[in-house]
Design a protein around this motif. Structure first.
Motif, PDB file in Angstrom:
ATOM      1  N   ILE A  74       7.827  20.494 -11.422  1.00  0.00           N
ATOM      2  CA  ILE A  74       6.974  20.762 -10.337  1.00  0.00           C
ATOM      3  C   ILE A  74       6.146  21.808 -10.483  1.00  0.00           C
ATOM      4  N   LEU A  75       6.735  23.040 -10.916  1.00  0.00           N
ATOM      5  CA  LEU A  75       6.026  24.349 -11.153  1.00  0.00           C
ATOM      6  C   LEU A  75       5.141  24.348 -12.504  1.00  0.00           C
ATOM      7  N   LYS A  95       1.921  22.614 -11.419  1.00  0.00           N
ATOM      8  CA  LYS A  95       1.156  23.418 -10.636  1.00  0.00           C
ATOM      9  C   LYS A  95       0.637  24.544 -11.538  1.00  0.00           C
TER      10      LYS A  95
END
Length: 468
Positions: free
Chosen positions: A35-36, A39
């Motif tokens: 997820i990071l 991003k």
């Protein structure tokens, strides 16, 4: 083929549900990284603290596993308090202290400058590989070695006219060489303690498996690593005495001195040299030691908590369920060793941390050894080798990300990968060592007693297994 004399795991309690806490732990750790990363966060797979991911897994275990709360607490504490777990954690602290004091007194700078002073510019690639390999072998840290050598190697490559991606590949390969082989690396500590074997025994097997890939890499670099146009490099100042603590730790550990004595002696020697040359005072030496302790906090807590989680999963039948599934593809001793290597590889690809991968796989690998009479000293080497192979290759690993970060966008991980020759050779010889056990001579002279879980030389009991 070696034959077991105890009943198969299919007769023991097995539960797929018991594996859910482990899957939650891995899922949280891996999922947060993905997820990071999406991003655009730098070092995405290292942002979410691994110990907290294990805590979430532990909470899940308390919720879904059977038994009273007091029984679960007792099982968890038993796992945390296992002698191997506690010893592993203390060794982590002492290794951190040694590395920190040695660095503070200028040991790493002295080693790098010593190498660069005597390396001809046309052999900068092979020289960088050897320097990084020595530093990682002495300090036990691939990341620390990359941080120490990377900022020097990149401008040295540019000034000497060398292929930048090639030199960066040499830094990465040298770092993974020591990460895998070093007596005091996190991976060695985790592999030996989870398998219940001595560090010197694992080192001896590991050394023979890594020796040929390292020598072949040096030969390849001597012939194919020279720049087209050579620009002489400048000399650097160094004090050779500051390299002594690393040599002391390497020599005494290989000689079989107790690891606590090795690390304590190395730390004191580094501190005394630092004090004598004015780089340290007694107080700054103590501060550096404690900083080294603090640098090991994450892996200390992770090992402790994961030890408790593993015991809960094992007690509930999760390990036996996994072994039952693995047994469906294992046909004998060699395929069992391949299974251990594959397990370490896949886990490292998933969690992007070779030490975490070994801690996760340690209990399962130990059970595979017992079931198929794989010498746990060989298992420890295989866990370390295959987890380090993929840790060096994954583009999202800390080693690759930090290294390419020094190039400031000039080189990407995919530019470096074609030049990680040592890692590819290590993978080949890691597999060969399973089918052609040329590194097992020491094991054959002192075979493992699976009744007492010690080498036969340390056991008073007769061998309890049949040999082909």
């Amino acid at each position: 083929m070696n034959k077991t004399t105890h009943p198969p795991h299919t007769n023991k309690q097995a539960s797929a549900v018991a594996l859910i806490p482990f899957l939650v732990f891995i899922g949280v750790y891996l999922g947060s990284g993905i997820i990071l990363d999406l991003k655009g966060v730098k070092m995405a797979f290292y942002q979410f603290p691994a110990p907290l991911a294990s805590v979430i897994g532990i909470v899940t275990a308390f919720i879904i596993l059977r038994g009273s709360f007091n029984e679960k607490i007792a099982t968890f504490i038993k796992g945390c308090g296992d002698s191997n777990i506690i010893m592993m954690c203390i060794i982590y602290l002492m290794a951190g202290g040694f590395s920190s004091v040695s660095k503070a007194m200028g040991g790493i700078d002295a080693t790098v400058n010593l190498g660069l002073t005597f390396i001809p510019a046309k052999y900068i690639a092979v020289g960088i590989f050897i320097i990084t390999a020595f530093i990682s072998l002495a300090t036990g840290s691939s990341v620390g070695s990359i941080v120490a050598v990377g900022p020097i190697a990149i401008p040295a490559a540019q000034m000497s006219g060398s292929n930048l991606a090639l030199v960066m590949g040499c830094v990465l390969c040298g770092a993974m060489f020591g990460d895998n082989l070093s007596i005091i690396s996190d991976t060695t500590i985790a592999a030996t303690r989870t398998q219940g074997v001595a560090m010197k025994d694992k080192f001896r097997i590991n050394f023979w498996i890594t020796l040929i890939p390292a020598l072949l890499t040096i030969i390849l670099l001597l012939f194919f690593g020279k720049p087209e146009s050579v620009i002489p490099l400048q000399t650097h100042n160094f004090q050779i005495i500051k390299v002594l603590p690393y040599l002391f730790v390497l020599i005494t550990a290989i000689a079989g001195l107790n690891v606590f004595a090795v690390l304590l002696g190395g730390t004191v020697l580094a501190g005394l040299i630092g004090i004598f040359y004015g780089d340290l005072t007694f107080m700054s030496m103590m501060t550096a030691s404690y900083d080294g302790f603090k640098g090991m906090t994450d892996i200390f807590l992770l090992s402790l908590l994961t030890g408790g989680l593993a015991e809960m999963v094992k007690h509930a039948g999760g390990i036996n369920f996994l072994l039952n599934q693995i047994q469906k593809i294992i046909r004998g001793k060699k395929s069992a060793q391949l299974g251990i290597g594959l397990l370490a590889s896949l886990t490292d690809i998933a969690v992007a941390n070779n030490t975490v991968a070994i801690i996760i796989d340690g209990e399962v690998s130990k059970e595979i050894c017992q079931e198929y009479h794989v010498d746990p000293r060989k298992s420890a080497a295989l866990l370390d080798i295959f987890s380090c192979i993929f840790q060096g290759l994954i583009p999202y690993g800390a080693q690759m990300l930090i290294l390419t970060g020094f190039a400031k966008g000039q080189v990407s991980p995919f530019h470096v990968l074609p030049y990680t020759w040592y890692i590819y050779l290590l993978a080949i010889f890691g597999v060969l060592a399973i089918f052609i056990p040329y590194a097992d001579r020491k094991l054959n002279k002192d075979p493992w007693n699976f009744q007492t879980n010690t080498p036969q030389s340390q056991s008073q009991d007769p061998l309890t297994y049949e040999e082909s």
